[in-house]
Design an enzyme around this catalytic site. Structure first.
Site, PDB file in Angstrom:
ATOM      1  N   GLY A 209      -5.230   8.313  12.120  1.00  0.00           N
ATOM      2  CA  GLY A 209      -4.928   7.253  11.174  1.00  0.00           C
ATOM      3  C   GLY A 209      -5.584   7.457   9.828  1.00  0.00           C
ATOM      4  N   ASN A 210      -5.485   6.627   9.084  1.00  0.00           N
ATOM      5  CA  ASN A 210      -6.161   6.353   7.627  1.00  0.00           C
ATOM      6  C   ASN A 210      -6.598   4.947   7.656  1.00  0.00           C
ATOM      7  OD1 ASN A 210      -4.114   5.468   5.968  1.00  0.00           O
ATOM      8  ND2 ASN A 210      -2.943   7.163   6.987  1.00  0.00           N
ATOM      9  N   ARG A 211      -7.095   4.844   6.237  1.00  0.00           N
ATOM     10  CA  ARG A 211      -7.804   3.649   5.945  1.00  0.00           C
ATOM     11  C   ARG A 211      -7.015   2.889   5.037  1.00  0.00           C
ATOM     12  NH1 ARG A 211     -13.515   4.641   3.373  1.00  0.00           N
ATOM     13  NH2 ARG A 211     -13.214   2.460   3.563  1.00  0.00           N
ATOM     14  N   SER A 212      -5.713   3.111   4.802  1.00  0.00           N
ATOM     15  CA  SER A 212      -4.879   2.307   3.963  1.00  0.00           C
ATOM     16  C   SER A 212      -4.647   1.153   4.517  1.00  0.00           C
ATOM     17  CB  SER A 212      -3.408   3.114   3.568  1.00  0.00           C
ATOM     18  OG  SER A 212      -2.490   2.358   2.887  1.00  0.00           O
TER      19      SER A 212
END
Ligand code: CTP
Length: 403
Positions: A209-212
């Site tokens: 995943g990512n931090r958006s």
């Protein structure tokens, strides 16, 4: 007719005239039209209608004094949320104070601190309305682009009659709608906006995943709806509540987002890709939890580049807006421009995310890039303010595409 997106925030200022009671009806009808109303009475008006009435009718707390909740700086906060301010009744004194830029009570502070459209609804005795001082004040206000309605003619308080009656509520509401519509440069345009960050399952408990946070996409969706657009939001893994009046489709993975965008893109005028799409996914997501010892290497497959794919199928009428998060401070514009061209986007916002900046915060900074145009610098703006700056550029492009 109610063509406005719901969720419009209106401030209803009440001046100290006997017609104050008529604003109770105005408040009700505004609510019927889907407006959300915060009432700010002047202290003089409380002689006619008390705070309890306004609180009960609006369903919101009512503040009339500048000196309550000072630590929350309420005049600035209230000014910021207003989409329009209606002052009804606007007395001769209130008109004079607004015309001369006074800020000597809560209402006039909010008016001075807000850039929202202002609609004044005068009601007073004919001699006061026709007094040269009032005429000059009204002229001054109109010359500044403020809408001052003409009062009605008819019976007034006591035995008098003439010009000065509180106008019909339907006339006030249609003036307000006109005022708000003139602000609606995206009226009727259907926009597709993606927000958040995709998650690519490794197994039933783990994902890439990512931090958006999705805040920028939601800010854009909200701002676009306020400017009259029909918005469809495709949201991936955000912690934000759905926005009233905006169709929101929740997805998890890049492939689901790709499918949702591909299905809807042919019907919209513009696609704004704020989502952080994972570039690759585990080739075979395991159906049961993978043991630690087997996690040394995960085979991945590249995800489709949604923006690029849409640029291949877009018509000349459609506009594509991309975002780029870059960690190299010195080459933001160069890298952004390369991405703009490579992805076939019409507009791209490139922001600096070095040192964990931007993600999850309310602030952003970077450049708005457009093919064949000079970059526009955006220095430390809120995500709401960037949303409106980007929509300004988009509205121009949509305008050109319409010609
Ligand atoms: N994007 C997309 N599909 C992808 C990856 C990105 O539509 N699979 C979109 C993003 O929503 C964004 C733009 O492309 O609007 C740029 O995203 P970014 O991650 O900066 O670009 P990448 O192509 O992933 O480039 P990089 O090699 O820098 O990661």
């Amino acid at each position: 007719m109610n063509t406005l997106p719901r969720g419009r925030e209106i401030i209803l200022g009440i001046g100290g005239g006997v017609a104050a009671y008529k604003s109770a009806e105005l408040l009700r009808r505004l609510q019927d039209h889907g407006f959300l109303v915060t009432v700010i009475p002047t202290s003089a008006s409380l002689n006619f209608v008390g705070e309890a009435t306004w609180e009960a009718l609006s369903g919101r707390p009512v503040q009339s004094s500048l000196w309550n909740n000072v630590h929350k700086v309420p005049h600035i906060r209230t000014a910021e949320i207003a989409d329009a301010i209606v002052v009804a009744p606007a007395t001769a004194d209130l008109i004079a104070r607004i015309a001369s830029g006074r800020a000597d009570d809560f209402l006039t502070n909010v008016i001075l601190a807000s850039d929202a459209p202002l609609l004044l609804v005068p009601a007073m005795h004919p001699q006061m309305w026709l007094n040269e001082a009032t005429i000059a004040n009204v002229e001054t206000l109109r010359s500044r682009g403020i809408t001052v309605l003409e009062p009605d003619i008819g019976r007034l308080t006591g035995k008098d009659s003439g010009v000065g009656r509180f106008p019909e509520v339907t006339r006030i509401i249609s003036s307000l709608q006109e005022l708000l519509l003139s602000d609606s440069d995206l009226l009727g345009h259907h926009l597709l906006i993606t927000a958040g960050g995709t998650r690519e399952p490794i197994d039933p408990v783990r994902y890439i995943g990512n931090r958006s946070s999705g805040k920028q996409g939601y800010a854009l969706a909200f701002a676009a709806a306020k400017r009259g657009a029909v918005v469809t939001l495709i949201s991936a893994n955000v912690q934000l509540p759905d926005i009233e009046g905006i169709e929101t489709i929740h997805v998890e993975t890049a492939l689901q987002m790709f499918a949702a965008v591909s299905e809807r893109f042919p019907k919209v005028r513009a696609l704004i890709m704020t989502a952080a799409v994972a570039d690759s996914r585990p080739t075979n997501a395991a159906l049961s939890k993978i043991a630690k010892n087997d996690l040394g290497a995960i085979e991945t497959t590249l995800n489709p580049d949604i923006l690029l794919e849409m640029s291949r199928s877009k018509t000349s009428e459609q506009i594509l807006v991309g975002f780029a998060a870059e960690t190299s401070k010195d080459e933001l514009v160069e890298r952004g421009t390369r991405k703009l061209i490579a992805k076939g986007a019409d507009l791209l916002f490139v922001n600096d995310v070095s040192d964990g900046a931007i993600f999850g915060t309310n602030e952003t900074a970077g450049w708005i890039l457009a093919q064949g145009q000079s970059p526009i610098a955006v220095a430390s703006a809120t995500k709401d303010s960037l949303a409106n700056q980007l929509l300004d550029s988009l509205a121009l492009k949509l305008g050109y595409a319409n010609d």
